[in-house]
Design a protein around this motif. Structure first.
Motif, PDB file in Angstrom:
ATOM      1  N   PRO A 265       1.387  -1.294   0.024  1.00 39.16           N
ATOM      2  CA  PRO A 265      -0.369  -0.318   0.438  1.00 39.16           C
ATOM      3  C   PRO A 265       0.744   1.453   0.170  1.00 39.16           C
ATOM      4  O   PRO A 265       0.265   2.696  -0.353  1.00 39.16           O
ATOM      5  N   GLU A 266       1.808   1.229   0.437  1.00 39.54           N
ATOM      6  CA  GLU A 266       3.016   2.178   0.505  1.00 39.54           C
ATOM      7  C   GLU A 266       4.209   1.562  -0.870  1.00 39.54           C
ATOM      8  O   GLU A 266       4.298   0.992  -1.452  1.00 39.54           O
ATOM      9  N   PRO A 267       4.615   2.958  -1.396  1.00 34.66           N
ATOM     10  CA  PRO A 267       5.836   2.846  -2.259  1.00 34.66           C
ATOM     11  C   PRO A 267       6.395   2.143  -2.008  1.00 34.66           C
ATOM     12  O   PRO A 267       7.199   2.389  -0.485  1.00 34.66           O
ATOM     13  N   GLY A 268       7.377   1.933  -2.719  1.00 29.09           N
ATOM     14  CA  GLY A 268       8.176   1.101  -2.620  1.00 29.09           C
ATOM     15  C   GLY A 268       9.326   0.601  -3.997  1.00 29.09           C
ATOM     16  O   GLY A 268       8.620   1.748  -4.841  1.00 29.09           O
ATOM     17  N   MET A 269      10.128  -0.600  -3.700  1.00 24.82           N
ATOM     18  CA  MET A 269      10.927  -0.753  -4.849  1.00 24.82           C
ATOM     19  C   MET A 269       9.849  -1.107  -6.239  1.00 24.82           C
ATOM     20  O   MET A 269      10.049  -0.550  -7.346  1.00 24.82           O
ATOM     21  N   VAL A 270       8.829  -2.115  -6.003  1.00 23.91           N
ATOM     22  CA  VAL A 270       7.820  -2.023  -6.989  1.00 23.91           C
ATOM     23  C   VAL A 270       7.595  -1.225  -7.274  1.00 23.91           C
ATOM     24  O   VAL A 270       7.300  -1.138  -8.298  1.00 23.91           O
ATOM     25  N   HIS A 271       7.031  -0.134  -7.358  1.00 28.10           N
ATOM     26  CA  HIS A 271       6.481   0.943  -8.056  1.00 28.10           C
ATOM     27  C   HIS A 271       7.016   2.020  -8.173  1.00 28.10           C
ATOM     28  O   HIS A 271       6.725   2.896  -9.870  1.00 28.10           O
ATOM     29  N   THR A 272       8.623   1.837  -8.386  1.00 31.50           N
ATOM     30  CA  THR A 272      10.078   2.283  -8.667  1.00 31.50           C
ATOM     31  C   THR A 272      10.115   1.948 -10.080  1.00 31.50           C
ATOM     32  O   THR A 272      10.499   2.708 -11.431  1.00 31.50           O
ATOM     33  N   VAL A 273      10.081   0.103 -10.109  1.00 30.68           N
ATOM     34  CA  VAL A 273      10.084  -0.406 -11.384  1.00 30.68           C
ATOM     35  C   VAL A 273       8.882  -0.334 -12.434  1.00 30.68           C
ATOM     36  O   VAL A 273       9.096   0.228 -13.740  1.00 30.68           O
ATOM     37  N   LEU A 274       7.775   0.233 -12.055  1.00 26.93           N
ATOM     38  CA  LEU A 274       6.763   0.006 -12.532  1.00 26.93           C
ATOM     39  C   LEU A 274       6.576   1.414 -13.379  1.00 26.93           C
ATOM     40  O   LEU A 274       5.607   1.459 -14.424  1.00 26.93           O
ATOM     41  N   LEU A 275       7.238   2.038 -12.881  1.00 25.98           N
ATOM     42  CA  LEU A 275       7.291   3.797 -13.156  1.00 25.98           C
ATOM     43  C   LEU A 275       7.725   3.654 -14.299  1.00 25.98           C
ATOM     44  O   LEU A 275       7.686   4.336 -14.852  1.00 25.98           O
ATOM     45  N   TRP A 276       9.155   3.418 -14.409  1.00 25.84           N
ATOM     46  CA  TRP A 276       9.731   3.384 -15.493  1.00 25.84           C
ATOM     47  C   TRP A 276       9.204   2.323 -16.872  1.00 25.84           C
ATOM     48  O   TRP A 276       9.286   2.649 -17.561  1.00 25.84           O
ATOM     49  N   VAL A 277       8.741   1.633 -16.289  1.00 26.50           N
ATOM     50  CA  VAL A 277       8.064   0.313 -17.558  1.00 26.50           C
ATOM     51  C   VAL A 277       6.849   1.355 -17.924  1.00 26.50           C
ATOM     52  O   VAL A 277       6.719   1.030 -18.923  1.00 26.50           O
ATOM     53  N   ALA A 278       6.399   2.613 -17.105  1.00 28.14           N
ATOM     54  CA  ALA A 278       4.994   2.421 -17.745  1.00 28.14           C
ATOM     55  C   ALA A 278       5.760   3.789 -18.826  1.00 28.14           C
ATOM     56  O   ALA A 278       4.712   3.946 -19.366  1.00 28.14           O
ATOM     57  N   CYS A 279       6.652   4.285 -18.659  1.00 28.20           N
ATOM     58  CA  CYS A 279       7.215   5.662 -19.168  1.00 28.20           C
ATOM     59  C   CYS A 279       7.768   5.217 -20.335  1.00 28.20           C
ATOM     60  O   CYS A 279       6.987   5.227 -21.149  1.00 28.20           O
ATOM     61  N   ALA A 280       7.999   4.616 -20.000  1.00 36.24           N
ATOM     62  CA  ALA A 280       8.228   3.427 -21.950  1.00 36.24           C
ATOM     63  C   ALA A 280       7.458   2.658 -22.191  1.00 36.24           C
ATOM     64  O   ALA A 280       7.348   2.840 -23.642  1.00 36.24           O
ATOM     65  N   THR A 281       7.111   1.956 -22.094  1.00 32.54           N
ATOM     66  CA  THR A 281       5.335   1.284 -22.491  1.00 32.54           C
ATOM     67  C   THR A 281       4.671   2.718 -22.588  1.00 32.54           C
ATOM     68  O   THR A 281       4.182   2.626 -24.674  1.00 32.54           O
ATOM     69  N   MET A 282       4.557   3.840 -22.482  1.00 28.52           N
ATOM     70  CA  MET A 282       4.164   5.375 -23.339  1.00 28.52           C
ATOM     71  C   MET A 282       4.359   6.037 -24.227  1.00 28.52           C
ATOM     72  O   MET A 282       3.476   5.822 -25.545  1.00 28.52           O
ATOM     73  N   ILE A 283       5.772   5.966 -24.554  1.00 22.49           N
ATOM     74  CA  ILE A 283       6.350   6.406 -25.298  1.00 22.49           C
ATOM     75  C   ILE A 283       6.786   5.338 -26.776  1.00 22.49           C
ATOM     76  O   ILE A 283       6.585   5.681 -27.646  1.00 22.49           O
ATOM     77  N   ILE A 284       6.648   3.824 -26.503  1.00 22.13           N
ATOM     78  CA  ILE A 284       7.040   2.914 -27.078  1.00 22.13           C
ATOM     79  C   ILE A 284       6.723   2.774 -27.532  1.00 22.13           C
ATOM     80  O   ILE A 284       6.135   2.684 -28.956  1.00 22.13           O
ATOM     81  N   GLY A 285       4.747   2.528 -27.542  1.00 16.83           N
ATOM     82  CA  GLY A 285       3.678   2.503 -28.292  1.00 16.83           C
ATOM     83  C   GLY A 285       3.399   3.375 -29.084  1.00 16.83           C
ATOM     84  O   GLY A 285       2.711   3.085 -30.106  1.00 16.83           O
ATOM     85  N   VAL A 286       3.230   4.661 -28.530  1.00 20.09           N
ATOM     86  CA  VAL A 286       3.079   6.017 -29.783  1.00 20.09           C
ATOM     87  C   VAL A 286       3.986   6.199 -30.379  1.00 20.09           C
ATOM     88  O   VAL A 286       3.320   6.209 -31.525  1.00 20.09           O
ATOM     89  N   LEU A 287       5.559   6.163 -30.163  1.00 17.95           N
ATOM     90  CA  LEU A 287       5.593   5.251 -31.499  1.00 17.95           C
ATOM     91  C   LEU A 287       5.302   5.076 -32.543  1.00 17.95           C
ATOM     92  O   LEU A 287       6.032   4.937 -33.711  1.00 17.95           O
TER      93      LEU A 287
END
Length: 496
Positions: A265-287
């Protein structure tokens, strides 16, 4: 146990059974399927109304106490997901009704769609990891059958790509469930939450959960595990690909949101990994979408891109960000399904899905132009449509959290999405058709298809203008996700 808990699964399964009993009579199958989908929608709306009043349904199948029995939970998020599944399921079947296809083909579509709806709803209401795996299997069977339906080399190739990669993800999920059970002695989500929140999870449990999240990432088409989606969705029959575009990846996103918020329920390592995955997913998908020249392939890559926004809300892990993720789920399911529906009608009228072979639709079918513009502009985040508010909330959440990189990628992806939608608009609607005599030869199609597009466009507009109540519901849903009262209380009271 409250009968409402099982209605989301019982209704489509009963509809499927009745359809099989009368499968020789195609008209009856169609009628039963449409009636069952309408009943599922009604049940979903009922559940949302109860959830909006603070009612959380939970219970055990056959009264076996948690964590040994099968646990079911319907809170705000699962209720709205069931309701929107009913919307898209009914829309798909109305769109498909009276399409110029063989009667046996249409009958099979109705039957497989009901099986798929049962799997989707089962995944939304289960509170047990093994049963989530079971519903994923049901999903896989129904979705593979729907992609392959009709045959043809291109369609079967896409279906095999879809099957192999999703089967690997499902097997990974099964292995993960075994590791988690061997390490913790339970697969009940509430009991797992208590173990992880108390920091009592062993390395084996962590490994199992990580594998589980990876399998969800494949189902959600997250970077770098998204390649199966644009290779398969565009080959299915248009109503089927619209159903998939609206719902299937969202099951993976839902599973990610549910498990991550339950265990951490609190931010941690898993959330950090998901953050970079989310950013990569957004930009790679649209490109990836920018490089495509067929309407449904462009839209398929945009599914990948938009999933990144939902996972971004999960990764930021603030109440506002989680609410934004819920809002984005609701908005995107409607918008993406409608874009595929509109793309199907546009391809029918112009005789092709290739942008180079399309054109002339703005002058010949102005209503279709409007019906494309509404979801397209919403997808790009243009106010006052639903997509604007969903993106606005996530961007504000990232700014409040000081995560500037997320803000940058979210805004950049929105700009590229607008450019991509503009490309479809210019090529399909504004420019002249290369063979004007061929434009509209195939006819407008069934009235049900047009009714479906109009209703979904209206829902998009209503969500935009009624963003306040939707956001209030999303905020309350985010609070329930973190507090998880029903999941934890099932364990505390022994399932009574």
């Amino acid at each position: 146990m409250n009968i409402l808990l099982v209605l989301p699964v019982v209704i489509p399964l009963t509809t499927l059974l009745l359809g099989l009993l009368v499968k020789r009579h195609h008209a009856w199958v169609s009628f039963i399927s449409l009636a069952g989908s309408l009943a599922l929608l009604a049940a979903g709306v009922w559940l949302v109304m109860l959830a909006a009043q603070g009612v959380v349904l939970s219970g055990q199948m056959a009264n076996w106490a948690a964590p040994y029995g099968i646990s079911l939970v319907i809170d705000r998020l699962s209720a709205v997901m069931v309701a929107i599944t009913g919307v898209i399921g009914l829309a798909t079947l109305v769109y498909a009704h009276r399409q110029p296809m063989p009667a046996d083909f249409l009958r099979d579509v109705h039957l497989f769609v009901q099986g798929l709806l049962a799997g989707i709803c089962g995944a939304f209401i289960t509170a047990d990891v093994f049963n989530l795996y079971v519903w994923f299997e049901v999903l896989l069977i129904g979705s593979f059958a729907l992609i392959a339906l009709g045959g043809g080399e291109r369609r079967l190739a896409g279906a095999m790509t879809y099957l192999v990669l999703n089967m690997l993800a499902t097997l990974m999920f099964l292995l993960a469930a075994g590791l988690v059970y061997g390490s913790t002695g339970t697969l009940n989500m509430g009991e797992l939450a208590l173990i992880f929140r108390a920091d009592q999870a062993t390395s084996g449990a962590w490994l199992g959960v990580m594998l589980m999240l990876m399998s969800f990432a494949v189902k959600a088409a997250l970077f770098p595990l998204f390649g199966w989606l644009p290779a398969s969705y565009h080959v299915a029959w248009t109503p089927v690909s619209a159903l998939f575009a609206g719902l299937l990846t969202k099951v993976g996103v839902y599973a990610l949101i549910r498990m991550v918020t339950l265990l951490w329920p609190e931010p941690g390592m898993v959330h950090t990994v998901l953050l970079w995955v989310a950013c990569a997913t957004m930009i790679i998908g649209v490109l990836g979408a920018a490089a495509q020249t067929e309407v449904r392939r462009i839209l398929s890559f945009h599914i990948v891109s938009q999933v990144g926004y939902m996972v971004l809300g999960l990764a930021l892990a603030t109440p506002l960000a989680l609410a934004g993720a819920v809002f984005y789920l609701i908005h995107h399911i409607v918008v993406k399904a409608n874009l595929f529906f509109v793309g199907g009608v546009a391809a029918r009228l112009t005789g092709s899905e290739r942008l180079a072979a399309m054109g002339g639709l703005y002058a010949s079918k102005p209503l279709l132009a409007v019906l494309f513009a509404i979801p397209a502009l919403s997808l790009a985040g243009i106010p006052p449509l639903s997509g604007f508010w969903a993106k606005f909330v996530l961007v504000k959440a990232s700014l409040d959290a000081g995560v500037w990189i997320a803000t940058f990628f979210a805004l950049l992806t929105g700009i590229f999405t607008l450019l991509s939608m503009s490309k479809i608009w210019n090529e399909s609607f504004l420019k002249a058709h290369p063979q004007p005599e061929q434009l509209g030869v195939a006819g407008d199609g069934p009235r049900g298809a047009w009714l479906t597009m109009i209703v979904l466009a209206a829902i998009t507009v209503l969500i935009g203008f009624g963003a306040g109540p939707v956001m209030e519901y999303a905020v309350a849903s985010a609070e329930q996700l973190v507090e998880a009262p029903a999941y934890l209380q099932l364990i505390e009271r022994g399932g009574e």
